[in-house]
Design a protein around this motif. Structure first.
Motif, short mmCIF file in Angstrom:
data_model
loop_
_atom_site.label_atom_id
_atom_site.label_comp_id
_atom_site.label_asym_id
_atom_site.label_seq_id
_atom_site.Cartn_x
_atom_site.Cartn_y
_atom_site.Cartn_z
N LEU A 234 -26.07 17.17 -2.33
CA LEU A 234 -25.97 18.37 -3.19
C LEU A 234 -25.96 18.04 -4.68
CD1 LEU A 234 -25.84 21.45 -3.00
CD2 LEU A 234 -23.36 21.26 -2.99
N PRO A 235 -25.07 17.19 -5.18
CA PRO A 235 -24.03 16.45 -4.48
C PRO A 235 -22.70 17.20 -4.46
CG PRO A 235 -24.17 15.69 -6.73
CD PRO A 235 -25.20 16.78 -6.60
N PHE A 236 -21.80 16.74 -3.55
CA PHE A 236 -20.41 17.17 -3.54
C PHE A 236 -19.60 16.09 -4.26
CE2 PHE A 236 -22.43 19.02 0.16
CZ PHE A 236 -21.92 20.30 0.22
N GLY A 237 -18.49 16.48 -4.87
CA GLY A 237 -17.70 15.49 -5.58
C GLY A 237 -16.27 15.89 -5.78
N LYS A 238 -15.55 15.04 -6.45
CA LYS A 238 -14.12 15.23 -6.71
C LYS A 238 -13.88 16.58 -7.39
CE LYS A 238 -10.15 12.97 -8.88
NZ LYS A 238 -9.69 11.80 -9.67
N GLY A 239 -12.87 17.30 -6.90
CA GLY A 239 -12.52 18.59 -7.47
C GLY A 239 -13.20 19.78 -6.81
N ASP A 240 -14.21 19.53 -5.97
CA ASP A 240 -14.90 20.63 -5.31
C ASP A 240 -14.02 21.24 -4.23
OD1 ASP A 240 -17.18 20.35 -6.79
OD2 ASP A 240 -18.24 19.14 -5.29
N GLU A 241 -14.08 22.57 -4.11
CA GLU A 241 -13.51 23.26 -2.96
C GLU A 241 -14.64 23.51 -1.97
OE1 GLU A 241 -10.06 26.19 -3.26
OE2 GLU A 241 -11.06 26.45 -5.18
N VAL A 242 -14.37 23.27 -0.69
CA VAL A 242 -15.44 23.36 0.30
C VAL A 242 -14.96 24.09 1.55
CG1 VAL A 242 -16.55 21.24 -0.50
CG2 VAL A 242 -14.84 21.13 1.33
N ALA A 243 -15.92 24.67 2.25
CA ALA A 243 -15.72 25.14 3.62
C ALA A 243 -16.42 24.15 4.53
CB ALA A 243 -16.30 26.54 3.80
N VAL A 244 -15.80 23.85 5.66
CA VAL A 244 -16.32 22.86 6.60
C VAL A 244 -16.51 23.51 7.96
CG1 VAL A 244 -15.87 20.68 7.79
CG2 VAL A 244 -15.21 20.95 5.38
N LEU A 245 -17.68 23.31 8.54
CA LEU A 245 -17.97 23.81 9.88
C LEU A 245 -18.41 22.66 10.76
CD1 LEU A 245 -19.69 27.09 10.88
CD2 LEU A 245 -20.46 24.96 11.93
N VAL A 246 -17.66 22.43 11.83
CA VAL A 246 -18.02 21.43 12.84
C VAL A 246 -18.38 22.19 14.11
CG1 VAL A 246 -17.14 19.61 14.34
CG2 VAL A 246 -16.61 19.57 11.91
N SER A 247 -19.58 21.96 14.63
CA SER A 247 -20.02 22.65 15.84
C SER A 247 -20.46 21.66 16.89
CB SER A 247 -21.19 23.60 15.53
OG SER A 247 -21.65 24.23 16.71
N GLY A 248 -20.01 21.91 18.12
CA GLY A 248 -20.57 21.17 19.24
C GLY A 248 -21.97 21.65 19.54
N LEU A 249 -22.73 20.83 20.27
CA LEU A 249 -24.11 21.19 20.59
C LEU A 249 -24.27 21.77 21.99
CD1 LEU A 249 -26.13 18.28 18.94
CD2 LEU A 249 -25.67 20.58 18.06
N GLY A 250 -23.14 22.04 22.66
CA GLY A 250 -23.21 22.69 23.96
C GLY A 250 -22.41 21.98 25.03
N ALA A 251 -22.42 20.64 25.03
CA ALA A 251 -21.70 19.88 26.05
C ALA A 251 -20.56 19.06 25.46
CB ALA A 251 -22.67 18.97 26.79
N THR A 252 -20.30 19.19 24.18
CA THR A 252 -19.26 18.40 23.54
C THR A 252 -17.92 19.11 23.65
OG1 THR A 252 -20.91 17.67 21.93
CG2 THR A 252 -18.60 17.21 21.41
N PRO A 253 -16.95 18.53 24.32
CA PRO A 253 -15.64 19.19 24.45
C PRO A 253 -15.02 19.46 23.07
CG PRO A 253 -15.80 17.32 25.95
CD PRO A 253 -16.99 17.24 25.05
N VAL A 254 -14.32 20.57 22.98
CA VAL A 254 -13.65 20.91 21.72
C VAL A 254 -12.67 19.81 21.33
CG1 VAL A 254 -12.19 22.60 20.55
CG2 VAL A 254 -14.01 23.38 22.06
N MET A 255 -12.05 19.17 22.30
CA MET A 255 -11.16 18.04 22.03
C MET A 255 -11.85 16.99 21.16
SD MET A 255 -9.36 15.49 24.80
CE MET A 255 -10.95 14.89 25.41
N GLU A 256 -13.09 16.65 21.51
CA GLU A 256 -13.82 15.64 20.76
C GLU A 256 -14.23 16.16 19.38
OE1 GLU A 256 -16.95 13.96 23.15
OE2 GLU A 256 -15.65 13.91 24.93
N GLN A 257 -14.50 17.46 19.29
CA GLN A 257 -14.83 18.04 17.99
C GLN A 257 -13.67 17.90 17.01
OE1 GLN A 257 -16.41 22.06 18.41
NE2 GLN A 257 -17.25 21.54 20.41
N TYR A 258 -12.44 18.08 17.51
CA TYR A 258 -11.27 17.94 16.64
C TYR A 258 -11.05 16.48 16.23
CZ TYR A 258 -9.77 22.78 17.07
OH TYR A 258 -9.70 24.14 16.98
N ILE A 259 -11.35 15.54 17.11
CA ILE A 259 -11.24 14.13 16.74
C ILE A 259 -12.19 13.82 15.60
CG2 ILE A 259 -11.61 11.77 17.55
CD1 ILE A 259 -10.77 12.77 20.37
N PHE A 260 -13.42 14.31 15.70
CA PHE A 260 -14.43 14.14 14.65
C PHE A 260 -13.98 14.82 13.36
CE2 PHE A 260 -18.15 15.81 12.43
CZ PHE A 260 -19.03 14.73 12.39
N PHE A 261 -13.52 16.07 13.48
CA PHE A 261 -13.10 16.83 12.31
C PHE A 261 -11.95 16.17 11.58
CE2 PHE A 261 -10.01 19.90 10.65
CZ PHE A 261 -10.74 20.44 9.60
#
Length: 322
Positions: A234-261
């Protein structure tokens, strides 16, 4: 192929029948069986919001029909663009005289069919404007954004554009807000296993090569790799406020999504960025593919305000349904 289906040639039709029955408090059918509309659309005095795309990405696209989100969706076959007629019918269904914003992803079939639908709607006196999502960093170089596809960043585009319309924004204001959302977000995905298109019955691993193919890493390392791709772009950098979206692709358990997040959140904090809103779950999938996508949007006061607006659909619930 082990699937919970009837006839593999009619999975979209069968899915829509169940979708309408399950979510009749939010959506309604139309004369076109491939158009899903918000139960209360067209909303008097409000800009209509339309999107569309191939099936197989639930909750995208029909799952974002609802309050302060999308007013109608054109539904395509699995991984195939909706027809121009479906886009046109969706536009007609939501027009309340204030114009219609079509917010969709950068795919050849979608762009062609939206263009034809827009021309036909304008012949009917409906003002139509568009925003094309192109948040997927690996699918094109930074200096050629027209080559980049729309992926999970479309969720932020629908949320922001739908909120602006819900607050009474004009068509130009809705388009500007949705464009700002896309301009300020970047996405990247990691695919770990193929999906199977029911009509084919075989694993489909014809994934664009993107940046690279490599051995499996830990969740923490995958998160760091994704951030290394997204943050400089973009770039993103120090001081930026951001929204973050982590999505599984269909077979990824939500448990693993939280580990990644978890590692995503740690790295952003280490780099001096503030996470304003996190979203973790199955927001934009690909049948039963194993993998994950990461989307980050840089925020200003307008985008924060629009993210905070209540929204209610099958795929996105924030606040109440009414």
């Amino acid at each position: 192929m082990q699937r919970i289906i009837n006839n593999p040639d009619f999975v979209v039709e069968d899915m829509l029948k169940g979708f309408f029955k399950a979510h009749r408090d939010i959506v309604a059918s139309t004369n076109n069986p491939r158009v899903v509309k918000y139960k209360y659309a067209p909303v008097k005095g409000k800009v209509g919001i339309v999107t569309g795309g191939g099936s197989g990405h639930k909750p995208a696209f029909a799952g974002y029909v609802g309050k302060n989100l999308v007013d109608a969706v054109a539904v395509g076959e699995i991984f195939s663009s909706p027809t121009a007629k479906s886009f046109y019918d969706a536009i007609k269904e939501v027009d309340a005289g204030q114009g219609v914003a079509v917010l969709f992803g950068n795919y050849a079939g979608d762009t062609r069919n939206v263009r034809m639908a827009k021309e036909e709607a304008e012949d009917d006196g409906i003002v139509v404007k568009t925003v094309l999502a192109n948040d997927d960093v690996p699918s094109g170089p930074k200096d050629q954004p027209q080559k980049r596809r729309g992926v999970a960043g479309e969720v932020f585009m629908w949320k922001v554009g739908g909120a602006k319309a819900g607050l009474g924004g004009s068509l130009d204001e809705v388009i500007a807000a949705a464009q700002k959302a896309i301009d300020n977000n970047r996405s990247v995905g990691i695919g770990l296993a193929p999906c199977t298109i029911p009509a084919n019955g075989r694993p489909n691993f014809l994934i664009e090569p993107g940046i690279r193919v490599q051995k499996l890493e830990t969740a923490d390392k995958m998160a760091e790799m994704c951030l290394d791709i997204i943050l400089p772009d973009l770039p993103f950098g120090k001081g930026d406020e951001v929204a973050v979206l982590v999505s599984g692709l269909g077979a990824t358990p939500v448990m693993e999504q939280y580990i990644f997040f978890n590692r995503v959140a740690e790295v952003l904090e280490e780099k001096g960025m503030k996470m304003y809103k996190p979203y973790v779950g199955n927001y934009f999938t690909s049948l039963e593919m194993m993998g994950i996508t990461l989307t980050i949007m840089k925020l200003d006061e307008e985008l924060k305000t629009l993210l905070d607006v209540d929204a209610y659909s099958m795929g996105f619930k924030q606040g109440s349904a009414q």
